[in-house]
Design a protein around this motif. Structure first.
Motif, PDB file in Angstrom:
ATOM      1  N   LEU A   8      31.814 -13.126  20.743  1.00  0.00           N
ATOM      2  CA  LEU A   8      30.546 -12.909  20.052  1.00  0.00           C
ATOM      3  C   LEU A   8      30.359 -11.405  19.970  1.00  0.00           C
ATOM      4  N   LYS A   9      30.254 -10.919  18.735  1.00  0.00           N
ATOM      5  CA  LYS A   9      30.108  -9.477  18.551  1.00  0.00           C
ATOM      6  C   LYS A   9      28.656  -9.182  18.214  1.00  0.00           C
ATOM      7  N   ILE A  10      28.051  -8.324  19.024  1.00  0.00           N
ATOM      8  CA  ILE A  10      26.678  -7.919  18.737  1.00  0.00           C
ATOM      9  C   ILE A  10      26.740  -6.498  18.200  1.00  0.00           C
ATOM     10  N   VAL A  11      26.368  -6.338  16.949  1.00  0.00           N
ATOM     11  CA  VAL A  11      26.368  -4.999  16.355  1.00  0.00           C
ATOM     12  C   VAL A  11      24.929  -4.518  16.330  1.00  0.00           C
ATOM     13  N   ILE A  12      24.723  -3.298  16.786  1.00  0.00           N
ATOM     14  CA  ILE A  12      23.373  -2.740  16.759  1.00  0.00           C
ATOM     15  C   ILE A  12      23.385  -1.555  15.810  1.00  0.00           C
ATOM     16  N   VAL A  13      22.462  -1.557  14.866  1.00  0.00           N
ATOM     17  CA  VAL A  13      22.390  -0.449  13.900  1.00  0.00           C
ATOM     18  C   VAL A  13      21.001   0.171  13.956  1.00  0.00           C
ATOM     19  N   ASP A  14      20.979   1.477  13.850  1.00  0.00           N
ATOM     20  CA  ASP A  14      19.712   2.200  13.967  1.00  0.00           C
ATOM     21  C   ASP A  14      19.885   3.598  13.386  1.00  0.00           C
ATOM     22  N   THR A  52      18.553   0.404  22.876  1.00  0.00           N
ATOM     23  CA  THR A  52      18.648  -1.030  22.574  1.00  0.00           C
ATOM     24  C   THR A  52      19.944  -1.606  23.128  1.00  0.00           C
ATOM     25  N   GLY A  53      21.041  -0.900  22.875  1.00  0.00           N
ATOM     26  CA  GLY A  53      22.348  -1.360  23.342  1.00  0.00           C
ATOM     27  C   GLY A  53      22.365  -1.564  24.846  1.00  0.00           C
ATOM     28  N   ASN A  54      21.827  -0.587  25.557  1.00  0.00           N
ATOM     29  CA  ASN A  54      21.843  -0.674  27.023  1.00  0.00           C
ATOM     30  C   ASN A  54      20.915  -1.772  27.534  1.00  0.00           C
ATOM     31  N   THR A  55      19.765  -1.916  26.868  1.00  0.00           N
ATOM     32  CA  THR A  55      18.839  -2.989  27.266  1.00  0.00           C
ATOM     33  C   THR A  55      19.515  -4.353  27.130  1.00  0.00           C
ATOM     34  N   LEU A  56      20.161  -4.569  25.984  1.00  0.00           N
ATOM     35  CA  LEU A  56      20.814  -5.857  25.750  1.00  0.00           C
ATOM     36  C   LEU A  56      21.955  -6.078  26.741  1.00  0.00           C
ATOM     37  N   ALA A  57      22.715  -5.008  27.001  1.00  0.00           N
ATOM     38  CA  ALA A  57      23.835  -5.127  27.934  1.00  0.00           C
ATOM     39  C   ALA A  57      23.312  -5.492  29.324  1.00  0.00           C
ATOM     40  N   LEU A  58      22.231  -4.842  29.704  1.00  0.00           N
ATOM     41  CA  LEU A  58      21.664  -5.098  31.027  1.00  0.00           C
ATOM     42  C   LEU A  58      21.177  -6.546  31.145  1.00  0.00           C
ATOM     43  N   LEU A  59      20.493  -7.002  30.098  1.00  0.00           N
ATOM     44  CA  LEU A  59      20.027  -8.391  30.081  1.00  0.00           C
ATOM     45  C   LEU A  59      21.195  -9.344  30.294  1.00  0.00           C
ATOM     46  N   LEU A  60      22.275  -9.090  29.559  1.00  0.00           N
ATOM     47  CA  LEU A  60      23.437  -9.977  29.646  1.00  0.00           C
ATOM     48  C   LEU A  60      24.109  -9.870  31.011  1.00  0.00           C
ATOM     49  N   ARG A  63      15.573  -8.635  17.533  1.00  0.00           N
ATOM     50  CA  ARG A  63      15.010  -7.410  16.966  1.00  0.00           C
ATOM     51  C   ARG A  63      15.720  -7.059  15.668  1.00  0.00           C
ATOM     52  N   PRO A  64      15.007  -6.419  14.740  1.00  0.00           N
ATOM     53  CA  PRO A  64      15.706  -5.952  13.539  1.00  0.00           C
ATOM     54  C   PRO A  64      16.781  -4.949  13.943  1.00  0.00           C
ATOM     55  N   GLY A  65      17.906  -4.993  13.252  1.00  0.00           N
ATOM     56  CA  GLY A  65      18.974  -4.061  13.589  1.00  0.00           C
ATOM     57  C   GLY A  65      19.940  -4.603  14.622  1.00  0.00           C
ATOM     58  N   VAL A  66      19.667  -5.823  15.128  1.00  0.00           N
ATOM     59  CA  VAL A  66      20.622  -6.454  16.042  1.00  0.00           C
ATOM     60  C   VAL A  66      21.303  -7.586  15.277  1.00  0.00           C
ATOM     61  N   LEU A  67      22.601  -7.451  15.044  1.00  0.00           N
ATOM     62  CA  LEU A  67      23.330  -8.447  14.259  1.00  0.00           C
ATOM     63  C   LEU A  67      24.232  -9.254  15.182  1.00  0.00           C
ATOM     64  N   LEU A  68      24.064 -10.572  15.125  1.00  0.00           N
ATOM     65  CA  LEU A  68      24.849 -11.440  15.992  1.00  0.00           C
ATOM     66  C   LEU A  68      25.969 -12.078  15.181  1.00  0.00           C
ATOM     67  N   ASP A  69      27.191 -11.806  15.560  1.00  0.00           N
ATOM     68  CA  ASP A  69      28.322 -12.363  14.811  1.00  0.00           C
ATOM     69  C   ASP A  69      29.152 -13.254  15.726  1.00  0.00           C
ATOM     70  N   VAL A  70      28.910 -14.563  15.605  1.00  0.00           N
ATOM     71  CA  VAL A  70      29.608 -15.540  16.439  1.00  0.00           C
ATOM     72  C   VAL A  70      31.009 -15.780  15.877  1.00  0.00           C
ATOM     73  N   ASP A  71      32.005 -15.880  16.726  1.00  0.00           N
ATOM     74  CA  ASP A  71      33.408 -16.020  16.317  1.00  0.00           C
ATOM     75  C   ASP A  71      33.775 -14.885  15.374  1.00  0.00           C
ATOM     76  N   SER A  72      33.391 -13.715  15.756  1.00  0.00           N
ATOM     77  CA  SER A  72      33.581 -12.553  14.899  1.00  0.00           C
ATOM     78  C   SER A  72      35.045 -12.344  14.543  1.00  0.00           C
ATOM     79  N   ALA A  73      35.257 -11.962  13.302  1.00  0.00           N
ATOM     80  CA  ALA A  73      36.607 -11.603  12.879  1.00  0.00           C
ATOM     81  C   ALA A  73      36.550 -10.235  12.236  1.00  0.00           C
TER      82      ALA A  73
END
Ligand code: ADP
Ligand code: ZN
Ligand code: ZN
Length: 788
Positions: free
Chosen positions: A700-706, A715-723, A777-787
């Protein structure tokens, strides 16, 4: 009775639905688009299900009623809702977004801010009374219209006293739908009859006539507003009838089926014996006649009255398979692609939904077509990366196709000469049935592939993009009046522009990539955002005049080929030449008619084409994708090379291929040279297993754009910490990797970082992500089975 409704704005709470009561007499069913009260507004929703109100006795509040039915989604079935639910669950998108995939018009719903009056408003002055009179005489008055007719201070007074309030009104524009028919739909008309003589008149006329096109009634002087009003209150119903027009006006000569080869026959028989809808991976070398197998099985399904869905990577480039099917099956086939007009699309959709047509051919999004009686799904060139949608919802076409097929109990055929490693693995594991075609039809040989080491070429003093072997092959081919295909996976002229004195590279202003020189327009272009710039005369950094162009794109090769072979007629096919409407297909068909000798282009020239007179294929830079820092670089390269090589020698003339590379010892290049899928697969799967990449682990690829680099990392660090915290607490062995900078650091002024979630089974990780609003959140893109 209750209706369970998904509302568009629930995009925030992925799968939340809401219950509404159904007013007596209102006809609502699953798939109906309805207007409901939501907070202080009115919103559009889609009805998911209807059931008994079992909690009525214990409920402490009353459910609000549905206000109106906006339209019925034609051909909408329970199966689609189930598939949409699965999509939203699996790919982490909102249910409303997933449902919208199944709508005929995804963007055709117009949204207007309308105004309604609160009845029994008191104490109005003359001007205010006029406004109120106007609003109550019209249904769905647009706010803008009102502002045109009345003074702002009068309106402001009414809004502030809540005599008027606005709401969002969304619906298809009736006027757009000339094929929309209106029919009478209600027995008890007493209530409205008294209110408006015009309505009564129309209702009476409707009750006494057969359904007729809306336009007929409009011509008789009934307004769209009036018609909408009747429909919204359930007195009349809009239905849609496909027009009689057919897809293919140009006559194509009919053809007759080939006598199947033994391998083809065996493949057909295996699938004919299908019971209960399995998935078949049809792995057949290039030129083994897979299309003929598809058509034989299609004929079987049609004979039983069933429907067939044929998915192709990109319709503009695979017009050939469309022609094959149309030749064989005539106008029983409809084609779905992005260049259809709204009316054509609707028409084709309806023909499939009603069962009037039996074959639907289309790219990725055609997998959402409504069916009457689906009997078979074919996914041609199943390895193609275009089957993975790279926008929300990021579904994979093959997975959706399998879900839908499961409901109809029908088989799915995944066809390819170079199956995706994941799908081949599934076949070997027994999840799919593997069918192999080892030979080309009529025992035609696979092409002979020569690999040229470009380092040696350079050592011998040849600095040209064309190796000596390549020149020799092309010379021979042109002499024999045969055709050649040349692949170079880079468009433009030069791939970057650099100052030789200080090393400055011209980059895009808003993306972190070098700009590409396009000689045609003498401009620099960004291939990520399409921005353009003038070519600098002096270095913007040090002022020197030593600006130099580096790298080779298709434009430059075209120029060099023309210099070296002045007599040759050369066609170029890439994003730049394809952009003009339908020109991709035009170029390919002109090449088929032998109006050109050489077809030069990017990966588009490698896609499934069957040209009888092509005896030579040249691959200029075999390793251009190989060094990308992504796990699928080897797979994508092998597929591209093998597919490109497979275009040679498909007719009576044997094929020859020259492959230029800087890495001749690489297993991908060596396996592609031998066109040996098994050998490639064995090496590739070993590497995937060792590094725990798909299919062994899910990704699962989480892309964060800002735009702001600081908040981006926050945002990246917050999400990483949560996970990380979740991982510790749930003792999960899921790997959380990153955040790290994306391959391209910045696109369109937005910085990009990536967080990877990797594990054997991501079900629980995904459940966690679904529940946490931070991931929405806007700017957080979730790509399941990312290629990607
Ligand atoms: P693939 O998709 O497997 O690469 P195609 O379906 O394009 O191959 O078929 C290759 C060519 O062989 C086509 O021109 C097709 O018309 C022809 N062909 C298919 N089946 C037969 C057959 N049984 N006998 C002779 N020619 C065939
Ligand atoms: Zn410089
Ligand atoms: Zn750019």
């Amino acid at each position: 009775m209750l209706a369970e409704i998904s509302i568009n704005i629930t995009a925030k709470a992925l799968q939340q639905t809401f219950s509404y009561s159904i007013p007596a007499g209102m006809k609502v069913r699953a798939g109906s688009r309805v207007l409901v009260p939501f907070g202080s507004r009115k919103e559009e929703g889609i009805v998911l299900s209807i059931h008994e109100d079992t909690e009525a006795a214990t409920r402490t509040f009353t459910l609000k009623p549905i206000l109106a039915v906006l339209s019925d989604q034609v051909g909408f079935r329970e199966e689609m809702i189930q598939t949409a639910l699965w999509i939203s669950q699996y790919y982490l998108c909102s249910l409303a977004d997933a449902l919208r995939l199944f709508m005929i018009e995804k963007k055709g719903i117009s949204q207007r801010t309308c105004v309604e009056a609160v009845p029994d408003a008191v104490a109005l002055d003359g001007a205010e009374a006029l406004v109120l009179d106007y609003v109550s005489r019209h249904s769905h008055v647009e706010k803008k219209t009102l502002e045109k007719h009345f003074a702002p201070d009068v309106l402001a007074g009414l809004y502030s006293r809540q005599v008027l309030r606005d709401y969002l009104y969304q619906q298809n524009n009736v006027a757009d739908k000339l094929e929309t028919w209106l029919s009478f739909d209600h027995a008890d008309t007493e209530g409205t009859l008294k209110r408006s003589p015009r309505q009564a008149e129309l209702l009476q006329a409707l009750a006494q006539s057969e359904p007729q096109p809306v336009s007929t009634w409009v011509q008789k002087g009934y307004s769209h507003d009036l018609i909408r009003h009747l429909c919204a209150h359930g007195f009349a119903r809009l239905t849609e009838k496909p027009s009689r027009t057919v897809n293919f006006t140009h006559a194509l000569a009919a053809d007759t089926p080939w006598q199947l080869t033994e391998e083809q026959q065996a493949a057909v028989e295996t699938i004919q014996r299908d019971q209960g809808g399995k998935t078949y991976l049809l792995h057949g070398v290039t030129g083994s006649g897979k299309t003929e197998i598809y058509m034989k099985l299609t004929a079987d399904v049609l004979a039983r009255g069933g429907q067939v869905l044929v998915l192709v990577p990109e319709i503009a480039l695979t017009g050939q398979i469309v022609r094959c099917f149309v030749r064989r099956f005539g106008n029983d086939a409809v084609v779905m692609h992005s260049q259809l007009s709204k009316g054509e699309r609707r028409n084709n959709w309806l023909r499939m939904a009603n069962g009037e047509s039996h074959i639907c051919i289309g790219a990725r999004s055609a997998v959402f077509t409504a069916f009457h009686n689906l009997g078979l799904i074919i996914v041609d060139e199943e390895h193609d990366s275009s089957y993975k949608q790279d926008d929300v919802p990021r579904y994979h076409t093959v997975e959706v196709a399998r879900r839908r097929a499961a409901y109809y109990g029908c088989p799915v055929i995944l066809g390819s000469a170079t199956p995706s490693v994941g799908d081949y693995y599934k076949a070997l594991q027994g999840e799919y049935v593997l069918i192999t075609l080892r030979e080309r039809v009529l025992h035609r040989p696979l092409p002979d592939v020569a690999v040229v080491d470009m380092r040696e070429e350079l050592a011998r003093g040849n600095r040209n993009v064309l190796s000596d072997a390549m020149v020799a092959l092309l010379t021979e081919t042109l002499q024999k009046k045969q055709q050649a295909i040349i692949l170079l996976n880079r468009r433009g002229f030069s791939t970057f522009v650099m100052c030789r004195k200080c090393g400055y590279v011209v980059k895009c202003n808003t993306c972190d990539v070098a700009m590409v020189y396009h000689k045609n327009q003498h401009r620099l272009r960004c291939h990520y955002c399409d921005a353009e710039k003038d070519v600098p005369l002096v270095c913007p950094s040090c002022g020197s005049k030593y600006i130099k162009f580096f790298g080779t794109g298709t434009e430059k090769v075209e120029e060099q080929l023309q210099l070296q072979f002045p007599q040759a007629r050369i066609a170029r096919l890439d994003q730049d030449t394809k952009a003009r409407k339908n020109s991709g297909d035009r170029i390919i068909e002109a090449f088929r008619r032998e109006e050109y000798d050489i077809l030069l282009g990017t990966q588009m020239v490698a896609k499934g084409h069957d040209f009888a007179n092509v005896s030579a294929v040249g691959i200029l830079s075999a390793d251009s994708l190989l060094n990308l820092p992504v796990y699928w670089a080897g797979e994508r390269t092998f597929q591209l090379l093998t597919q490109a090589a497979g275009r040679a020698g498909r007719g009576d003339i044997p094929g020859k291929v020259v492959m230029q590379t800087y890495a001749p010892e690489h297993y991908v290049i060596q396996c592609a040279q031998k066109q040996d899928y098994q050998a490639f697969y064995e090496q590739e799967i070993a590497y995937r297993q060792e590094l725990l990449y798909p299919p062994f682990h899910q990704l699962l690829k989480i892309v964060i754009v800002d735009e702001n680099e600081k908040t981006l990392w926050e945002t990246g660090n917050t999400l990483a910490l949560l996970l990380q915290t979740w991982k510790k607490e749930s003792a999960s062995d899921t790997a959380i990797i990153g955040p790290f900078v994306d391959i391209i650091k910045k696109v369109r002024n937005k910085y990009r970082i990536v967080l990877l979630v990797k594990g054997k089974d991501l079900t629980e990780a995904k459940a966690f992500i679904r529940e946490h609003a931070e991931f929405r959140r806007p700017g957080v893109l979730l790509d399941v089975d990312s290629a990607g």
